[in-house]
Design a protein around this motif. Structure first.
Motif, PDB file in Angstrom:
ATOM      1  N   ILE A  57      -2.030 -12.620  -3.843  1.00 52.32           N
ATOM      2  CA  ILE A  57      -2.110 -11.365  -3.090  1.00 52.32           C
ATOM      3  C   ILE A  57      -0.916 -11.227  -2.142  1.00 52.32           C
ATOM      4  CG2 ILE A  57      -3.460 -10.096  -1.388  1.00 52.32           C
ATOM      5  CD1 ILE A  57      -4.732 -10.139  -4.143  1.00 52.32           C
ATOM      6  N   ALA A  58      -0.353 -10.032  -2.102  1.00 54.43           N
ATOM      7  CA  ALA A  58       0.687  -9.726  -1.107  1.00 54.43           C
ATOM      8  C   ALA A  58       0.016  -9.272   0.185  1.00 54.43           C
ATOM      9  CB  ALA A  58       1.612  -8.636  -1.629  1.00 54.43           C
ATOM     10  N   LEU A  59       0.472  -9.807   1.308  1.00 56.47           N
ATOM     11  CA  LEU A  59      -0.166  -9.501   2.587  1.00 56.47           C
ATOM     12  C   LEU A  59      -0.174  -7.996   2.861  1.00 56.47           C
ATOM     13  CD1 LEU A  59      -1.497 -10.518   5.171  1.00 56.47           C
ATOM     14  CD2 LEU A  59       0.797 -10.810   6.156  1.00 56.47           C
ATOM     15  N   LYS A  60       0.895  -7.310   2.497  1.00 57.32           N
ATOM     16  CA  LYS A  60       0.968  -5.870   2.769  1.00 57.32           C
ATOM     17  C   LYS A  60      -0.133  -5.086   2.051  1.00 57.32           C
ATOM     18  CE  LYS A  60       4.280  -4.910  -0.949  1.00 57.32           C
ATOM     19  NZ  LYS A  60       3.325  -4.155  -1.789  1.00 57.32           N
ATOM     20  N   ASP A  61      -0.664  -5.665   0.959  1.00 59.81           N
ATOM     21  CA  ASP A  61      -1.682  -4.973   0.173  1.00 59.81           C
ATOM     22  C   ASP A  61      -3.106  -5.232   0.672  1.00 59.81           C
ATOM     23  OD1 ASP A  61       0.164  -3.859  -1.594  1.00 59.81           O
ATOM     24  OD2 ASP A  61       0.116  -5.606  -2.927  1.00 59.81           O
ATOM     25  N   VAL A  62      -3.289  -6.210   1.536  1.00 63.71           N
ATOM     26  CA  VAL A  62      -4.645  -6.621   1.899  1.00 63.71           C
ATOM     27  C   VAL A  62      -5.469  -5.481   2.522  1.00 63.71           C
ATOM     28  CG1 VAL A  62      -6.018  -8.164   3.365  1.00 63.71           C
ATOM     29  CG2 VAL A  62      -4.091  -9.070   2.052  1.00 63.71           C
ATOM     30  N   PRO A  63      -4.952  -4.718   3.483  1.00 57.28           N
ATOM     31  CA  PRO A  63      -5.786  -3.629   4.026  1.00 57.28           C
ATOM     32  C   PRO A  63      -6.213  -2.619   2.953  1.00 57.28           C
ATOM     33  CG  PRO A  63      -3.950  -4.088   5.494  1.00 57.28           C
ATOM     34  CD  PRO A  63      -3.682  -4.854   4.236  1.00 57.28           C
ATOM     35  N   THR A  64      -5.312  -2.323   2.016  1.00 64.90           N
ATOM     36  CA  THR A  64      -5.659  -1.398   0.937  1.00 64.90           C
ATOM     37  C   THR A  64      -6.753  -1.984   0.053  1.00 64.90           C
ATOM     38  OG1 THR A  64      -3.393  -0.536   0.931  1.00 64.90           O
ATOM     39  CG2 THR A  64      -4.747  -0.084  -1.005  1.00 64.90           C
ATOM     40  N   ILE A  65      -6.634  -3.266  -0.264  1.00 61.47           N
ATOM     41  CA  ILE A  65      -7.657  -3.942  -1.071  1.00 61.47           C
ATOM     42  C   ILE A  65      -9.000  -3.893  -0.362  1.00 61.47           C
ATOM     43  CG2 ILE A  65      -8.387  -6.161  -2.041  1.00 61.47           C
ATOM     44  CD1 ILE A  65      -5.401  -6.857  -2.333  1.00 61.47           C
ATOM     45  N   LEU A  66      -9.003  -4.172   0.946  1.00 61.44           N
ATOM     46  CA  LEU A  66     -10.248  -4.166   1.704  1.00 61.44           C
ATOM     47  C   LEU A  66     -10.876  -2.775   1.719  1.00 61.44           C
ATOM     48  CD1 LEU A  66      -9.321  -6.494   4.713  1.00 61.44           C
ATOM     49  CD2 LEU A  66     -10.673  -7.056   2.685  1.00 61.44           C
ATOM     50  N   ARG A  67     -10.052  -1.729   1.775  1.00 60.66           N
ATOM     51  CA  ARG A  67     -10.603  -0.377   1.732  1.00 60.66           C
ATOM     52  C   ARG A  67     -11.233  -0.092   0.366  1.00 60.66           C
ATOM     53  NH1 ARG A  67      -9.532   1.952   6.350  1.00 60.66           N
ATOM     54  NH2 ARG A  67      -7.561   1.541   7.432  1.00 60.66           N
ATOM     55  N   GLU A  68     -10.579  -0.568  -0.690  1.00 58.31           N
ATOM     56  CA  GLU A  68     -11.140  -0.366  -2.025  1.00 58.31           C
ATOM     57  C   GLU A  68     -12.448  -1.138  -2.187  1.00 58.31           C
ATOM     58  OE1 GLU A  68      -8.640  -0.598  -5.419  1.00 58.31           O
ATOM     59  OE2 GLU A  68      -6.904   0.285  -4.408  1.00 58.31           O
ATOM     60  N   LEU A  69     -12.487  -2.344  -1.666  1.00 55.75           N
ATOM     61  CA  LEU A  69     -13.727  -3.128  -1.727  1.00 55.75           C
ATOM     62  C   LEU A  69     -14.840  -2.454  -0.926  1.00 55.75           C
ATOM     63  CD1 LEU A  69     -12.274  -6.746  -1.319  1.00 55.75           C
ATOM     64  CD2 LEU A  69     -13.269  -5.768  -3.398  1.00 55.75           C
ATOM     65  N   ALA A  70     -14.477  -1.878   0.222  1.00 59.24           N
ATOM     66  CA  ALA A  70     -15.483  -1.216   1.058  1.00 59.24           C
ATOM     67  C   ALA A  70     -16.117  -0.019   0.347  1.00 59.24           C
ATOM     68  CB  ALA A  70     -14.859  -0.780   2.383  1.00 59.24           C
ATOM     69  N   GLU A  71     -15.407   0.570  -0.611  1.00 61.21           N
ATOM     70  CA  GLU A  71     -15.967   1.684  -1.376  1.00 61.21           C
ATOM     71  C   GLU A  71     -17.225   1.276  -2.128  1.00 61.21           C
ATOM     72  OE1 GLU A  71     -12.867   2.961  -3.949  1.00 61.21           O
ATOM     73  OE2 GLU A  71     -11.593   3.732  -2.331  1.00 61.21           O
ATOM     74  N   VAL A  72     -17.323  -0.038  -2.452  1.00 64.47           N
ATOM     75  CA  VAL A  72     -18.507  -0.545  -3.168  1.00 64.47           C
ATOM     76  C   VAL A  72     -19.273  -1.548  -2.299  1.00 64.47           C
ATOM     77  CG1 VAL A  72     -17.602  -0.111  -5.469  1.00 64.47           C
ATOM     78  CG2 VAL A  72     -17.093  -2.297  -4.340  1.00 64.47           C
ATOM     79  N   ASP A  73     -19.139  -1.399  -0.982  1.00 58.80           N
ATOM     80  CA  ASP A  73     -19.912  -2.200  -0.024  1.00 58.80           C
ATOM     81  C   ASP A  73     -19.596  -3.691  -0.107  1.00 58.80           C
ATOM     82  OD1 ASP A  73     -21.071   0.231   0.581  1.00 58.80           O
ATOM     83  OD2 ASP A  73     -22.865  -0.123  -0.638  1.00 58.80           O
ATOM     84  N   MET A  74     -18.314  -4.011  -0.232  1.00 58.75           N
ATOM     85  CA  MET A  74     -17.882  -5.412  -0.241  1.00 58.75           C
ATOM     86  C   MET A  74     -16.845  -5.637   0.853  1.00 58.75           C
ATOM     87  SD  MET A  74     -17.628  -6.476  -4.272  1.00 58.75           S
ATOM     88  CE  MET A  74     -17.976  -8.214  -3.923  1.00 58.75           C
ATOM     89  N   HIS A  75     -16.689  -6.902   1.236  1.00 60.04           N
ATOM     90  CA  HIS A  75     -15.758  -7.252   2.310  1.00 60.04           C
ATOM     91  C   HIS A  75     -15.354  -8.720   2.176  1.00 60.04           C
ATOM     92  CE1 HIS A  75     -18.818  -9.629   4.429  1.00 60.04           C
ATOM     93  NE2 HIS A  75     -19.671  -8.658   4.106  1.00 60.04           N
ATOM     94  N   ALA A  76     -14.533  -9.172   3.100  1.00 59.54           N
ATOM     95  CA  ALA A  76     -14.090 -10.567   3.117  1.00 59.54           C
ATOM     96  C   ALA A  76     -14.353 -11.210   4.477  1.00 59.54           C
ATOM     97  CB  ALA A  76     -12.601 -10.646   2.778  1.00 59.54           C
ATOM     98  N   ILE A  77     -15.242 -10.627   5.262  1.00 62.24           N
ATOM     99  CA  ILE A  77     -15.510 -11.114   6.621  1.00 62.24           C
ATOM    100  C   ILE A  77     -16.188 -12.480   6.563  1.00 62.24           C
ATOM    101  CG2 ILE A  77     -16.783 -10.652   8.750  1.00 62.24           C
ATOM    102  CD1 ILE A  77     -16.563  -7.646   8.012  1.00 62.24           C
TER     103      ILE A  77
END
Length: 560
Positions: A106-126
């Protein structure tokens, strides 16, 4: 692709406040990532922030670990994970021994975008990393198994909500892992967790047997029973008290002595129990009381499967087995009895002999999501042994499911057998590892890949780790392998006799480490010795106990 059901089966259904919370966290972390990329934050300053959001810095890239609470996904979530793998990684994900999934490129710059996409289906990395309470794991057959005493997922969700961003326990002395099962057999390795909970019903409501101070890593310890019968209403208060004692007295001056197992071993179980009881006495118990109403509210947010099956479903399954020996062999190893006579639990091996354990491609994830939608109410479970489970499959449709799995290359009939190898990513990715574990897992899988040989050997587990941190749980495999650095060379120590279940045991070290190919040959000699010397029906562990470690050691080193 098949459209997912409107209400997912098997896990907690998010409310809008849950989704709003995720967006707040993503916004916060997005700002932290921006400051790191601009140089405003140093890596040292950024590290605790990224770890709380599941981001590791590994050998070659950042790794993102995504939470799968108590190991339950739905088909829309699996489709989204497949999309993340294809768009932001190298087209695959790796399922872990904590029932999570991680992406290693994973590229660090992409992580917030990935987290937003995951949040669309109620997922996270917390809280998938850092010194906090990690993902709560549970029995992969929860709410489905015929032998289950009670479904632990409701209480796993309650513990998840209690532990998420808990203000007192965000920065513990060290990471903290909790597992919960409601089966008569320990299917979650409860005795090797910081807290292990075994749930059972009673006339007066659920009771929880609580183990504390277990763990693997540098100092493997079998957890001890702290309380035999914690009442449901006292569950959260008791967990809170245990964590408070650990947070107050756990060591912070020595990374290797910071886990709760060291505290329990140092002061003794009785002193630890006394400290917990004193903490409970000081607490406002009413504030922590888990009421029947609260449990019912959480339970109501779990959708239940509509378990309807034709009256002849079992007969159809038997006909398919008689007509197709390969299918019958898969059913024998890869299924578990269901509570409903017309259904069955299907285990999907992610250990095709010669492949990397736990890895799944984007195409396979999409295919599995579609199969789950057709055959298991859109539900997919992740096991702590790096396999997947469809929990509610109609028996008359099992053969169709198996054909779909074959088309995906995921129909290996080896669950619980010697090629069902558990392995961490090792030195191929992890900057803590001493040796690569994945190539060794592939070689061992190929060495024992023959179906007839696996059937002859019977149940036998191999676990391997690339370093002493034991992410591959090598201490509890019947055969364990540990990667060690021997004067700059990658070598492997062999352990025998581990057990993660009711007869919890830590494997004994055979002796000096082996080079990679020598380790494969040594394991083969150990297995040949077992086949040649075992008594009728004797398990590997039973024979090891009868013959002793020395006999196996002589065989392992005879040509080295």
């Amino acid at each position: 692709m098949t459209q997912p059901a409107s209400r997912s089966v098997g896990h907690y259904q998010y409310e809008e406040r849950d989704r709003a919370f995720l967006q707040e966290r993503i916004n916060e972390f997005e700002g932290q990532v921006r400051r790191r990329l601009s140089g405003e934050l140093s890596e040292e300053e950024f590290k605790p922030l990224r770890l709380m959001n599941g981001v590791y810095l590994q050998l070659h890239a950042y790794m993102l670990r995504v939470a799968i609470p108590y190991g339950v996904l739905d088909s829309r979530q699996l489709h989204k994970l497949a999309d993340v793998a294809a768009k932001y990684d190298r087209n695959y994900g790796h399922f872990t021994t904590r029932q999570n999934i991680q992406f290693n490129w994973i590229a660090l710059k992409d992580v917030p975008t990935i987290l937003r996409e995951l949040a669309e289906v109620d997922m996270h990395a917390i809280q998938t990393s850092g010194n906090c309470i990690r993902n709560v794991t549970s029995d992969e057959f929860a709410g489905a198994a015929k032998d289950e005493l009670m479904d632990p997922r409701i209480h796993a969700e309650i513990v998840r909500q209690w532990s998420t961003l808990h203000p007192e326990f965000t920065f513990l002395p060290r990471k903290f892992k909790i597992a919960i099962s409601g089966s008569p057999e320990d299917r979650v390795a409860a005795r090797f967790h910081d807290i292990g909970l075994l749930a059972r019903p009673s006339e007066n409501g659920p009771l929880f047997r609580l183990f504390v101070g277990g763990g693997l890593g540098r100092t493997p310890v079998v957890g001890q029973e702290l309380f035999d019968s914690v009442k449901e209403e006292d569950l959260i208060a008791t967990l809170e008290a245990v964590l408070r004692v650990y947070n107050a007295f756990g060591r912070r001056d020595n990374l290797y002595k910071a886990r709760i197992k060291i505290l329990v071993q140092t002061i003794g179980l009785e002193a630890f129990r006394k400290a917990v009881e004193e903490e409970l006495a000081r607490m406002d118990r009413a504030a922590y009381r888990l009421t029947p109403e609260h449990v019912a509210q959480i339970r109501a947010r779990f959708a239940l499967p509509d378990l309807k099956a034709p009256a002849d479903a079992s007969d159809v399954l038997e006909q398919h087995k008689k007509a197709d020996p390969a299918f019958a062999r898969w059913v024998a190893s890869n299924t578990h009895p269901h509570q409903d006579e017309g259904h069955i639990c299907a285990v999907i091996s992610l250990k095709t002999p010669g492949d990397i354990p736990g890895d799944v491609t984007s195409e396979q994830m999409h295919g599995l999501a579609d199969l789950a939608e057709r055959h298991s109410f859109g539900e997919v479970r992740v096991t702590h042994l790096q396999n997947l489970v469809f929990g509610h499959v109609r028996k008359d449709q099992l053969h169709e499911l198996w054909q779909g799995l074959k088309a995906l290359g995921l129909a290996a009939p080896n669950v619980g057998l010697i090629s069902d190898i558990v392995s961490c990513p090792g030195l191929d990715y992890c900057n803590l590892a001493n040796a690569r574990s994945l190539p060794l897992a592939q070689k061992l899988g190929a060495r024992f890949g023959d179906a007839a040989l696996q059937a002859e050997i019977g149940a036998l587990s191999i676990h391997m780790s690339g370093c002493i941190n034991a992410c591959g749980h090598h201490h509890v495999g019947n055969i364990g392998l540990l990667g060690v650095d021997k004067r700059g060379a990658e070598t492997y120590q062999i352990l025998l006799g581990g057990d993660a279940g009711e007869n919890a045991a830590i494997g004994g070290i055979l002796g000096p480490s082996f080079a990679e190919d020598e380790a494969v040959d040594a394991v083969a000699r150990i297995v040949e010795f077992y086949l040649g010397q075992r008594q009728k029906g004797e398990t590997f562990s039973a024979m090891l106990k009868r013959c002793g470690l020395k006999a196996f050691k002589e065989v392992a080193y005879e040509t080295v």
